[in-house]
Design a protein around this motif. Structure first.
Motif, PDB file in Angstrom:
ATOM      1  N   THR A 197       0.719  -1.172   0.005  1.00 49.16           N
ATOM      2  CA  THR A 197       0.033   0.003  -0.041  1.00 49.16           C
ATOM      3  C   THR A 197       0.842   1.141  -0.079  1.00 49.16           C
ATOM      4  O   THR A 197       2.230   1.405   0.258  1.00 49.16           O
ATOM      5  CB  THR A 197      -0.964  -0.002   1.224  1.00 49.16           C
ATOM      6  N   THR A 200      -2.324   5.506   1.860  1.00 47.88           N
ATOM      7  CA  THR A 200      -3.849   6.228   1.859  1.00 47.88           C
ATOM      8  C   THR A 200      -4.808   5.189   1.154  1.00 47.88           C
ATOM      9  O   THR A 200      -5.780   6.015   0.961  1.00 47.88           O
ATOM     10  CB  THR A 200      -3.625   7.505   0.710  1.00 47.88           C
ATOM     11  N   ASP A 202      -7.590   2.202   1.114  1.00 47.17           N
ATOM     12  CA  ASP A 202      -8.686   1.599   2.070  1.00 47.17           C
ATOM     13  C   ASP A 202      -8.407   0.043   2.209  1.00 47.17           C
ATOM     14  O   ASP A 202      -7.881  -0.461   1.068  1.00 47.17           O
ATOM     15  CB  ASP A 202     -10.252   1.681   1.365  1.00 47.17           C
ATOM     16  N   LEU A 204      -9.822  -3.793   2.633  1.00 45.23           N
ATOM     17  CA  LEU A 204     -11.398  -4.597   2.487  1.00 45.23           C
ATOM     18  C   LEU A 204     -11.132  -5.902   3.195  1.00 45.23           C
ATOM     19  O   LEU A 204     -10.223  -6.779   2.398  1.00 45.23           O
ATOM     20  CB  LEU A 204     -12.181  -4.545   1.372  1.00 45.23           C
ATOM     21  N   ARG A 214     -14.891  -2.618   5.469  1.00 46.29           N
ATOM     22  CA  ARG A 214     -13.899  -1.655   4.810  1.00 46.29           C
ATOM     23  C   ARG A 214     -13.538  -0.547   5.837  1.00 46.29           C
ATOM     24  O   ARG A 214     -14.381   0.234   6.373  1.00 46.29           O
ATOM     25  CB  ARG A 214     -14.467  -1.246   3.420  1.00 46.29           C
ATOM     26  N   PHE A 215     -12.295  -0.423   5.666  1.00 42.77           N
ATOM     27  CA  PHE A 215     -11.863   0.837   6.511  1.00 42.77           C
ATOM     28  C   PHE A 215     -10.491   1.460   5.951  1.00 42.77           C
ATOM     29  O   PHE A 215      -9.953   0.511   5.047  1.00 42.77           O
ATOM     30  CB  PHE A 215     -11.449   0.378   8.137  1.00 42.77           C
ATOM     31  N   SER A 216     -10.217   2.447   6.355  1.00 39.57           N
ATOM     32  CA  SER A 216      -8.889   3.183   5.858  1.00 39.57           C
ATOM     33  C   SER A 216      -7.631   2.545   6.610  1.00 39.57           C
ATOM     34  O   SER A 216      -7.454   2.390   7.808  1.00 39.57           O
ATOM     35  CB  SER A 216      -9.012   4.598   6.152  1.00 39.57           C
ATOM     36  N   GLU A 217      -6.460   2.748   5.931  1.00 38.61           N
ATOM     37  CA  GLU A 217      -5.262   2.037   6.323  1.00 38.61           C
ATOM     38  C   GLU A 217      -4.875   3.005   7.286  1.00 38.61           C
ATOM     39  O   GLU A 217      -3.866   2.573   8.083  1.00 38.61           O
ATOM     40  CB  GLU A 217      -4.416   1.542   5.554  1.00 38.61           C
ATOM     41  N   ASP A 219      -6.247   3.793  10.088  1.00 39.36           N
ATOM     42  CA  ASP A 219      -6.879   3.560  11.162  1.00 39.36           C
ATOM     43  C   ASP A 219      -5.886   2.496  11.833  1.00 39.36           C
ATOM     44  O   ASP A 219      -6.002   2.285  13.069  1.00 39.36           O
ATOM     45  CB  ASP A 219      -8.161   2.774  11.164  1.00 39.36           C
ATOM     46  N   PRO A 249      -9.385   4.715  -2.391  1.00 31.34           N
ATOM     47  CA  PRO A 249     -10.600   5.304  -2.029  1.00 31.34           C
ATOM     48  C   PRO A 249     -11.369   5.919  -3.216  1.00 31.34           C
ATOM     49  O   PRO A 249     -12.697   5.817  -3.284  1.00 31.34           O
ATOM     50  CB  PRO A 249     -10.440   6.207  -0.875  1.00 31.34           C
ATOM     51  N   CYS A 274     -17.174   2.754   4.235  1.00 35.64           N
ATOM     52  CA  CYS A 274     -16.081   2.838   4.773  1.00 35.64           C
ATOM     53  C   CYS A 274     -16.177   3.260   6.222  1.00 35.64           C
ATOM     54  O   CYS A 274     -16.767   4.507   6.604  1.00 35.64           O
ATOM     55  CB  CYS A 274     -15.104   3.663   4.056  1.00 35.64           C
ATOM     56  N   ARG A 277     -12.150   0.257  11.639  1.00 31.03           N
ATOM     57  CA  ARG A 277     -11.844  -1.122  11.959  1.00 31.03           C
ATOM     58  C   ARG A 277     -12.292  -1.604  13.238  1.00 31.03           C
ATOM     59  O   ARG A 277     -12.864  -0.946  14.103  1.00 31.03           O
ATOM     60  CB  ARG A 277     -10.211  -1.266  11.754  1.00 31.03           C
TER      61      ARG A 277
END
Length: 416
Positions: A197, A200, A202, A204, A214-217, A219, A249, A274, A277
């Motif tokens: 990655t 920035t 997401d 899943l 699904r969440f932002s990395e 986090d 995203p 999104c 986590r």
């Protein structure tokens, strides 16, 4: 006839030539002419890297695979010497790429793609123990091809129990021949997914019971190689993570979900909210007796190609646009026809938009309306009663499972 006079004349002529044409030497003669690296002798070529369940690996030119229609019988892929072995992972990489091999115990090894054994489409390959220095009980579960590491790259990992971890890619710049630790894995757990990655993206996660989160990395903070990670999804009893993917995203992509009995579908990523986590997730596909549990998820575009592999060693390749785009709470359509007792064990996206090969078998006619809920029309609807032992009890249990997930759609994630 006098040799002495002849040699003298030659010397005089050479001295005259030297005096008239001599100039400083333009080249330098040395004992060491330099070293030619093996990599410089290897041509740059796209290869399909294949890993089997029992630990065999090989590379095959992409040209050996041809596209077919959805629902076809497939062509003969890798043949296994035993009934227990099957192809478990497949992707495309250049011969000059660095290949990071991640094991179930959380260790990582490094090889060049051209250093892997090369074999035909039907070949089994070579055992990993003859390629890298594996420890007792170690199995390769993930492979990551990288041209070169940069400071803004991260390696994101997920385990079967729902734990996730992010580590800077530079932490893997120097990998010993006997491997280094990538993530600390608890007893009874194992690594199931690895992605590269940019900080920035997401993340899943998908589970075998048809749920996804699904969440932002962002986090997940960057951790050292020895860390265990944090909770990515809150799993219910009997559930497990089967796949992880990383996505931009803003990307306009769809998520391909494939089940064990040969059914699958594509769903737009915009349908996956999104959130933080640690939540339970939302439905990604209806799991019941017809579909079987989820075996894998992949990001997909219309021009991509899809490869499915069964536990009998059969392989099918098709264009992604032949698979219906449907809502999250649907069952999907048939993507591969299986024999009795056969099951899908691996799915992979193969980006090859330039190839326009003819179909070797006609596609199965089947459509499904995303607004129709669980219903699919045509042959796919009839296939719901195809498997032996189908009962209302089994279907009702699957409905209960997904109904619980619907209740979680409104829940925010529960950070660990």
């Amino acid at each position: 006839s006098d040799d002495a006079r002849l040699v003298g004349a030659i010397v005089e002529e050479l001295e005259a030539i030297k005096e008239e044409f001599a100039d400083p030497r333009r080249t330098e003669i040395v004992d060491d002419g330099g070293q030619i690296l093996d990599e410089e002798l290897i041509s740059i070529e796209d290869m399909i890297v294949t890993r089997t369940h029992l630990g065999y690996v090989k590379t095959t030119p992409v040209s050996e695979y041809s596209a077919q229609g959805r629902g076809g019988r497939g062509i003969r892929g890798a043949k296994s010497a035993t009934d227990e072995d099957f192809v478990a992972d497949m992707f495309v990489a250049s011969t000059h790429d660095n290949l990071f091999l991640f094991t179930n115990t959380g260790r990582v090894y490094k090889k060049k793609v051209y250093e892997l054994p090369r074999g035909a489409r039907t070949a089994r390959g070579k055992a990993f123990v003859n390629v890298i220095d594996l420890r007792d009980g170690e199995q390769v579960v993930g492979m990551l091809a990288v041209k070169e590491l940069s400071p803004d790259q991260f390696v994101f990992m997920a385990t079967r129990s729902g734990t996730v971890k992010k580590t800077t890619a530079e932490a893997f710049a120097n990998v010993r021949s006997n491997g280094i630790k990538a993530i600390a894995v608890d007893e009874g757990d194992c690594l199931v997914g690895v992605r590269l990655t940019d900080g920035t993206m997401d993340i899943l996660l998908a589970t075998q019971n048809g749920l996804a989160i699904r969440f932002s990395e962002n986090d997940v903070r960057a951790m050292g190689r020895d860390a265990r990670g944090v909770r990515g999804i809150n799993l219910k009893s009997g559930d497990a993570v089967v796949g992880m993917t990383a996505v931009d995203p803003e990307a306009n992509l769809s998520l391909l979900t494939v089940c064990e009995r040969g059914y699958g579908k594509r769903t737009l990523l915009s349908e996956y909210p999104c959130r933080g986590r640690g939540g339970r997730g939302v439905i990604t596909i209806r799991v019941n007796h017809r579909n079987g549990p989820v075996v894998g998820v992949r990001l997909a575009e219309d021009e991509d190609h899809l490869i499915l592999i069964s536990d009998m060693g059969r392989l099918i390749r098709m264009r992604m646009d032949q698979i219906s785009v449907m809502g999250r709470s649907t069952q999907g359509v048939r993507v591969m026809r299986l024999d009795k007792g056969e099951r899908v064990v691996s799915v992979e996206r193969l980006a090859d938009p330039e190839e326009d090969a003819g179909d070797e078998s006609p596609p199965e006619e089947a459509t499904a309306d995303p607004a129709a809920g669980d219903e699919a029309s045509g042959d796919d609807a009839a296939d719901a009663d195809e498997g032996p032992g189908s009962s209302p009890t089994e279907d009702s249990s699957a409905t209960t499972l997904n109904a619980d997930a619907d209740d979680d759609d409104d829940d925010e994630g529960e950070p660990a």
